[in-house]
Scaffold this active site. Structure first.
Site, PDB file in Angstrom:
ATOM      1  N   ASP A 168       0.898   2.192   0.947  1.00  0.00           N
ATOM      2  CA  ASP A 168       2.362   2.116   1.083  1.00  0.00           C
ATOM      3  C   ASP A 168       2.982   2.252  -0.305  1.00  0.00           C
ATOM      4  O   ASP A 168       2.301   2.085  -1.329  1.00  0.00           O
ATOM      5  CB  ASP A 168       2.782   0.776   1.703  1.00  0.00           C
ATOM      6  CG  ASP A 168       4.295   0.683   1.891  1.00  0.00           C
ATOM      7  OD1 ASP A 168       4.882   1.610   2.470  1.00  0.00           O
ATOM      8  OD2 ASP A 168       4.905  -0.304   1.439  1.00  0.00           O
ATOM      9  N   CYS A 217       3.344   3.731   5.729  1.00  0.00           N
ATOM     10  CA  CYS A 217       4.661   3.943   5.148  1.00  0.00           C
ATOM     11  C   CYS A 217       5.289   5.102   5.918  1.00  0.00           C
ATOM     12  O   CYS A 217       4.712   6.197   5.971  1.00  0.00           O
ATOM     13  CB  CYS A 217       4.495   4.299   3.673  1.00  0.00           C
ATOM     14  SG  CYS A 217       6.026   4.783   2.856  1.00  0.00           S
ATOM     15  N   THR A 248       8.085   0.113   7.233  1.00  0.00           N
ATOM     16  CA  THR A 248       7.149  -1.012   7.306  1.00  0.00           C
ATOM     17  C   THR A 248       7.610  -2.235   6.505  1.00  0.00           C
ATOM     18  O   THR A 248       6.996  -3.293   6.587  1.00  0.00           O
ATOM     19  CB  THR A 248       5.740  -0.570   6.845  1.00  0.00           C
ATOM     20  OG1 THR A 248       5.840   0.031   5.542  1.00  0.00           O
ATOM     21  CG2 THR A 248       5.152   0.441   7.814  1.00  0.00           C
TER      22      THR A 248
HETATM   23  N1  DGL Z   1       7.710   1.033   3.599  1.00  0.00           N
HETATM   24  C1  DGL Z   1       8.160   2.371   3.521  1.00  0.00           C
HETATM   25  C2  DGL Z   1       8.444   2.971   4.875  1.00  0.00           C
HETATM   26  O1  DGL Z   1       7.859   2.556   5.856  1.00  0.00           O
HETATM   27  C3  DGL Z   1       9.296   2.753   2.641  1.00  0.00           C
HETATM   28  C4  DGL Z   1       9.743   2.049   1.529  1.00  0.00           C
HETATM   29  C5  DGL Z   1      10.311   2.872   0.403  1.00  0.00           C
HETATM   30  O2  DGL Z   1      11.464   3.315   0.472  1.00  0.00           O
HETATM   31  O3  DGL Z   1       9.561   3.026  -0.525  1.00  0.00           O
HETATM   32  O4  DGL Z   1       9.225   3.878   4.970  1.00  0.00           O
END
Ligand code: DGL
Length: 272
Positions: free
Chosen positions: A8, A71, A191
């Site tokens: 991620d 992610c 996430t």
């Molecule tokens: N956790 C990531 C997702 O699921 C995104 C976070 C970010 O913007 O870096 O999109």
């Protein structure tokens, strides 16, 4: 020693890892968070692709046979290119999977009105990946997206419970529901968002279900391994877990508990 890599941009993937470990505790995992370059949500396609490819290659070097992009932004902006262009040049047996398709496969089942909402980063929304994937499985579904660019920085900086933080959460939920008052199911398509699931639910009418992806992805991986005997056979099963961050490991250890639900020991890893 073939492991499962979980990647991620920062801490968000820990919410997925937690469910993977609940559902599939026997496997060996390596978690990598690119905290030094988070957030990915507002970055260009090319940048997210390059960063994600670096991470995937590093996890492959560390004996991961399977990498889960935990992610949505990386899944939306990099997965297809990595699967189609890079992976065939790297290995015949290694695989990279994302979180969007498993979510799209079942989302329609949770809506009676057939009107669903997706909350995600700007990058995920702009990629239209959810619209494309949902259309394959539930063509009758009306899908309404809301980009929440400020939520990841709020969560990463632990500001989501402040008054200002709550206002920013409420603002996007209002904007989503203004797009359709028939929405009865909302997917947390980032996430990081499970961390604010309770706050999100508190601003929504009680008939609106809120789904997070951890369990969905864990069930999907279980199913994938049942269908891919060779992968299942080659993955090592000692129940171990290693954590890496591209930023300061001490800060990672301090914050990770909130996402993962228990303490972690972390080391630093450079990607670039
Ligand atoms: N956790 C990531 C997702 O699921 C995104 C976070 C970010 O913007 O870096 O999109």
């Amino acid at each position: 020693m073939a492991k499962i890599g979980v990647f991620d941009s920062g801490y968000g993937g820990l919410t997925v890892l937690k469910e993977l470990r609940n559902k599939l505790p026997e496997y060996d995992y390596i978690y990598l968070g690119d905290n030094a370059r988070t957030p990915y949500g507002n970055r260009s396609f090319e940048t997210v692709y390059q960063f994600t490819l670096q991470a995937v290659k590093k996890l492959f070097e560390m004996d991961c046979e399977l990498v889960i992009l935990a992610c949505n932004t990386a899944s939306a902006k990099a997965l297809r290119q990595i699967q189609q262009k890079d992976l065939p040049l790297i290995s015949d047996t290694k695989r990279v999977l994302g979180v969007i398709r498993p979510s799209a496969e079942i989302l329609g089942e949770f809506s009676k009105t057939k009107h669903v909402g997706i909350l995600a980063t700007e990058g995920t929304v702009a990629s239209e990946s959810y619209l494309i994937e949902l259309n394959k499985f539930f063509p009758e579904l009306m899908v309404f997206q809301e980009a929440c660019p400020i939520w990841v920085p709020l969560i990463e900086n632990n500001l989501h419970s402040s008054e200002a933080g709550k206002q920013l959460i409420e603002m996007h939920l209002k904007q989503l529901l203004e797009k359709s008052d028939k929405i009865d199911c909302i997917l947390l398509g980032c996430t990081h968002y499970p961390l604010i699931q309770e706050t999100i639910s508190s601003f929504l009418p009680s008939n609106v279900a809120v789904l997070s992806q951890g369990e969905i992805v864990a069930n999907s991986l279980k199913d994938y391994l049942e269908r891919h005997e060779q992968m299942k056979k080659v993955l090592s099963k000692k129940g171990s877990i290693l954590f890496y961050t591209t930023d300061d490991p001490q800060s990672f250890e301090n914050k990770a508990t909130v996402f993962y639900g228990e303490g972690v020991v972390c080391e630093q890893m450079r990607l670039a």
